[in-house]
Design a protein around this motif. Structure first.
Motif, mmCIF file in Angstrom:
data_model
loop_
_atom_site.group_PDB
_atom_site.id
_atom_site.type_symbol
_atom_site.label_atom_id
_atom_site.label_comp_id
_atom_site.label_asym_id
_atom_site.label_seq_id
_atom_site.Cartn_x
_atom_site.Cartn_y
_atom_site.Cartn_z
ATOM 1 N N CYS A 193 40.403 38.551 40.519
ATOM 2 C CA CYS A 193 40.895 39.691 41.292
ATOM 3 C C CYS A 193 42.130 40.263 40.602
ATOM 4 C CB CYS A 193 41.242 39.267 42.712
ATOM 5 S SG CYS A 193 42.552 38.040 42.787
ATOM 6 N N LYS A 194 42.519 41.437 41.058
ATOM 7 C CA LYS A 194 43.747 42.056 40.561
ATOM 8 C C LYS A 194 44.704 42.238 41.718
ATOM 9 C CE LYS A 194 42.231 44.419 36.471
ATOM 10 N NZ LYS A 194 42.233 45.660 35.717
ATOM 11 N N GLY A 199 47.929 45.169 39.722
ATOM 12 C CA GLY A 199 47.532 45.481 38.357
ATOM 13 C C GLY A 199 47.443 44.294 37.420
ATOM 14 N N SER A 245 45.606 40.603 36.605
ATOM 15 C CA SER A 245 44.390 39.861 36.914
ATOM 16 C C SER A 245 44.723 38.383 37.149
ATOM 17 C CB SER A 245 43.405 39.997 35.761
ATOM 18 O OG SER A 245 42.206 39.358 36.066
#
Length: 112
Positions: free
Chosen positions: A95-96, A99, A101
């Protein structure tokens, strides 16, 4: 003209022949045209901290503070995560957040 088959693993049409093998650049799966068709592995069921089934693209919320490995910082409990993705490995959720990861374990998430 010969037809190039779709990838048996991800069903992508973006495949190409390489000698006796066909290769899918999207999922890196290689198979032989003469080999019997393989059974496609079923995706494992991934459940959150409350036992709800998570799907790719779902939103989730962190249930506890998580210290970041290799850096100074913490992901705070209650942080909302949008559009989760599944990957293979120890930490199956990609997921981010802001911004950046992250790879997370599902027991630290609850479905939003």
């Amino acid at each position: 003209m010969s037809t190039i088959p779709a990838c048996p693993k991800c069903a992508s049409e973006n495949t190409y022949p390489d000698g006796d093998l066909f290769i899918c650049p999207d999922c890196a799966h290689e198979w032989s045209a003469s080999a019997p068709a393989e059974e496609v592995e079923a995706e494992p069921v991934i459940k959150d901290a409350n036992g709800n089934v998570l799907n790719a693209g779902d939103s989730a919320t962190l249930v506890k503070d998580l210290k970041l490995k290799g850096g100074s910082g913490t992901l705070k409990a209650g942080t909302k995560i949008k559009n989760i993705r599944f990957v293979s490995g120890d930490h199956p959720i990609d997921c981010k957040i802001d911004g950046v990861s992250y790879l997370l374990k599902p027991e630290f998430l609850k479905k939003a």
